[in-house]
Write a protein that holds these residues in place. Sequence first.
Motif, PDB file in Angstrom:
ATOM      1  N   UNK A  33       0.820  -1.213   0.000  1.00 13.64           N
ATOM      2  CA  UNK A  33       0.000   0.000   0.000  1.00 13.64           C
ATOM      3  C   UNK A  33       0.855   1.265   0.000  1.00 13.64           C
ATOM      4  N   UNK A  34       2.134   1.109   0.275  1.00 13.05           N
ATOM      5  CA  UNK A  34       3.032   2.245   0.465  1.00 13.05           C
ATOM      6  C   UNK A  34       3.889   2.555  -0.765  1.00 13.05           C
ATOM      7  N   UNK A  35       4.265   1.545  -1.530  1.00 12.73           N
ATOM      8  CA  UNK A  35       5.214   1.724  -2.628  1.00 12.73           C
ATOM      9  C   UNK A  35       4.498   1.666  -3.982  1.00 12.73           C
ATOM     10  N   UNK A  36       4.648   2.727  -4.756  1.00 10.86           N
ATOM     11  CA  UNK A  36       3.907   2.839  -6.017  1.00 10.86           C
ATOM     12  C   UNK A  36       4.192   1.695  -6.987  1.00 10.86           C
ATOM     13  N   UNK A  37       5.416   1.190  -7.036  1.00 11.68           N
ATOM     14  CA  UNK A  37       5.749   0.104  -7.962  1.00 11.68           C
ATOM     15  C   UNK A  37       4.927  -1.151  -7.643  1.00 11.68           C
ATOM     16  N   UNK A  38       4.722  -1.417  -6.368  1.00 13.00           N
ATOM     17  CA  UNK A  38       3.954  -2.598  -5.960  1.00 13.00           C
ATOM     18  C   UNK A  38       2.463  -2.348  -6.174  1.00 13.00           C
ATOM     19  N   UNK A  39       1.983  -1.156  -5.826  1.00 14.97           N
ATOM     20  CA  UNK A  39       0.568  -0.804  -6.012  1.00 14.97           C
ATOM     21  C   UNK A  39       0.176  -0.982  -7.478  1.00 14.97           C
ATOM     22  N   UNK A  40       1.013  -0.487  -8.384  1.00 11.10           N
ATOM     23  CA  UNK A  40       0.708  -0.596  -9.816  1.00 11.10           C
ATOM     24  C   UNK A  40       0.521  -2.043 -10.248  1.00 11.10           C
ATOM     25  N   UNK A  41       1.343  -2.935  -9.699  1.00 11.77           N
ATOM     26  CA  UNK A  41       1.265  -4.339 -10.101  1.00 11.77           C
ATOM     27  C   UNK A  41      -0.010  -5.004  -9.609  1.00 11.77           C
ATOM     28  N   UNK A  42      -0.331  -4.868  -8.329  1.00  7.67           N
ATOM     29  CA  UNK A  42      -1.488  -5.612  -7.826  1.00  7.67           C
ATOM     30  C   UNK A  42      -2.817  -4.938  -8.136  1.00  7.67           C
ATOM     31  N   UNK A  43      -2.801  -3.626  -8.295  1.00  5.24           N
ATOM     32  CA  UNK A  43      -4.053  -2.942  -8.630  1.00  5.24           C
ATOM     33  C   UNK A  43      -4.276  -2.843 -10.128  1.00  5.24           C
ATOM     34  N   UNK A 149      -0.117 -12.722  -4.402  1.00  3.60           N
ATOM     35  CA  UNK A 149       0.760 -13.365  -5.382  1.00  3.60           C
ATOM     36  C   UNK A 149       2.005 -12.525  -5.672  1.00  3.60           C
ATOM     37  N   UNK A 150       1.820 -11.240  -5.914  1.00  2.00           N
ATOM     38  CA  UNK A 150       2.932 -10.356  -6.280  1.00  2.00           C
ATOM     39  C   UNK A 150       3.873 -10.123  -5.097  1.00  2.00           C
ATOM     40  N   UNK A 151       3.326  -9.871  -3.927  1.00  2.00           N
ATOM     41  CA  UNK A 151       4.169  -9.570  -2.776  1.00  2.00           C
ATOM     42  C   UNK A 151       4.865 -10.829  -2.266  1.00  2.00           C
ATOM     43  N   UNK A 152       4.308 -12.008  -2.532  1.00  5.59           N
ATOM     44  CA  UNK A 152       4.992 -13.265  -2.189  1.00  5.59           C
ATOM     45  C   UNK A 152       6.377 -13.310  -2.799  1.00  5.59           C
ATOM     46  N   UNK A 153       6.531 -12.729  -3.980  1.00  2.91           N
ATOM     47  CA  UNK A 153       7.821 -12.726  -4.672  1.00  2.91           C
ATOM     48  C   UNK A 153       8.859 -11.872  -3.954  1.00  2.91           C
ATOM     49  N   UNK A 154       8.416 -10.987  -3.069  1.00  2.00           N
ATOM     50  CA  UNK A 154       9.343 -10.111  -2.342  1.00  2.00           C
ATOM     51  C   UNK A 154       9.900 -10.750  -1.074  1.00  2.00           C
ATOM     52  N   UNK A 155       9.328 -11.899  -0.715  1.00  2.00           N
ATOM     53  CA  UNK A 155       9.768 -12.559   0.522  1.00  2.00           C
ATOM     54  C   UNK A 155      11.225 -12.950   0.453  1.00  2.00           C
TER      55      UNK A 155
END
Length: 155
Positions: A33-43, A149-155
Amino acid sequence: MALKTKIHADDGKQDLIITREFDLPVELLFRAYEESEIVEQWMGTKVLKLESKKHGSWQFQTSDPQGNVVFQSNGVIHEFIPNEKITRTFEMENTPFPVQLEFLLFEKLTEGTSKLTMHIVYKSVADRDAMLQLPFSKGINMAHNRLQEIVNRLK
């Protein structure tokens, strides 16, 4: 198949409570919810602005495959406590829906799991009920599934 994101709406009230447990540490859930690069991917939207701080603002834009803008939203961040909470407004531009107020709470359940609780307040019961007539439940579930799914890759 039951939807993982739960929406609770009491009759005659102008708010919703949305909950979802994620197989993610709270820090990673918050980053979504904080980083635009991640928001763009999941939203699946373009982040035009995301000032992740108190008194910050945000603006998102979604386009169709031909590049035509089909959805724009914006708001102001009123409270921003990393890994704990975000309080913000949410406005869908060019729609009859008025601004809504969102309280997002991020809760650590275990080292590897967390819970998001969203309390959304609408201007009226009618506005809330109109939102629920849209494919809102399905849409937020799909978005949260992509987030997982997307944030799992950041683990």
